[in-house]
Design an enzyme around this catalytic site. Structure first.
Site, short mmCIF file in Angstrom:
data_model
loop_
_atom_site.label_atom_id
_atom_site.label_comp_id
_atom_site.label_asym_id
_atom_site.label_seq_id
_atom_site.Cartn_x
_atom_site.Cartn_y
_atom_site.Cartn_z
N GLY A 69 8.94 13.89 23.55
CA GLY A 69 8.71 12.46 23.80
C GLY A 69 9.97 11.72 24.22
O GLY A 69 9.95 10.87 25.11
N CYS A 70 11.09 12.07 23.59
CA CYS A 70 12.36 11.41 23.90
C CYS A 70 12.85 11.78 25.29
O CYS A 70 13.40 10.95 26.01
CB CYS A 70 13.40 11.75 22.84
SG CYS A 70 12.93 11.16 21.20
#
Length: 180
Positions: A69-70
């Protein structure tokens, strides 16, 4: 925030539990002055909120370098970098990772913006974006748009890493129009 929680937070700030100048993070709202910070970036250069005075700033907190996600969120900001620059905005990422970890992450994905190392989580806490599980800390995925005068213009407490950059671009357009 409930009146009881706000009172507790303010009493902790008043008692010095959070340190001098700390704003009760849960009480942050659009229109307030953004909490100041002074953190090293991926090159070890100390960056301060004042460095972006006169520009729009997208200050985004994220949990950990090189996680799915990052990485998606960072790469989307990278891909929209020129558009954000055209809107007069800079992007700055913040996590509790080290400067060395940030340097590797930025190099691997060719990120054109600073990543700040908030190793103790103090700045994330000031913004209400810290998860502290005692055995480990990480920044919550949250974003703050800060206006050229250093005030919080918009707060995102719930972020979809897939579409967040597009949302930021649209909101910056709107904010710039309404500030004229």
């Amino acid at each position: 925030m409930s009146p009881r929680r706000r009172a507790l937070c303010l009493s902790l700030v008043g008692a010095g539990v959070f340190g001098p100048g700390v704003v009760c993070a849960a009480a942050l709202q659009a229109g307030q002055a953004a909490p100041d910070f002074e953190l090293p970036d991926q090159q070890g250069k100390i960056r301060k909120l004042a460095d972006w005075r006169g520009k729009w700033l997208v200050l985004y907190f994220y949990p950990k370098n090189d996680t799915p996600g990052c990485t998606t969120e960072a790469c989307n900001f990278r891909d929209d970098w020129l558009l954000l620059q055209d809107l007069g905005a800079d992007v700055v990422g913040v996590s509790v990772d080290t400067s060395a970890s940030h340097a590797a992450f930025a190099q691997k994905y060719k990120l054109p913006f600073p990543l700040l190392a908030d190793a103790k989580g103090e700045i994330a806490a000031r913004y209400g974006a810290l998860s502290d599980w005692k055995v480990m800390k990480f920044a919550k995925r949250q974003t703050f748009i800060i206006d050229p005068q250093g005030r919080i213009a918009r707060i995102y407490r719930s972020v979809d890493s897939e579409r967040h950059s597009v949302e930021i671009v649209a909101d910056l357009r709107q904010l710039r129009q309404s500030s004229r």
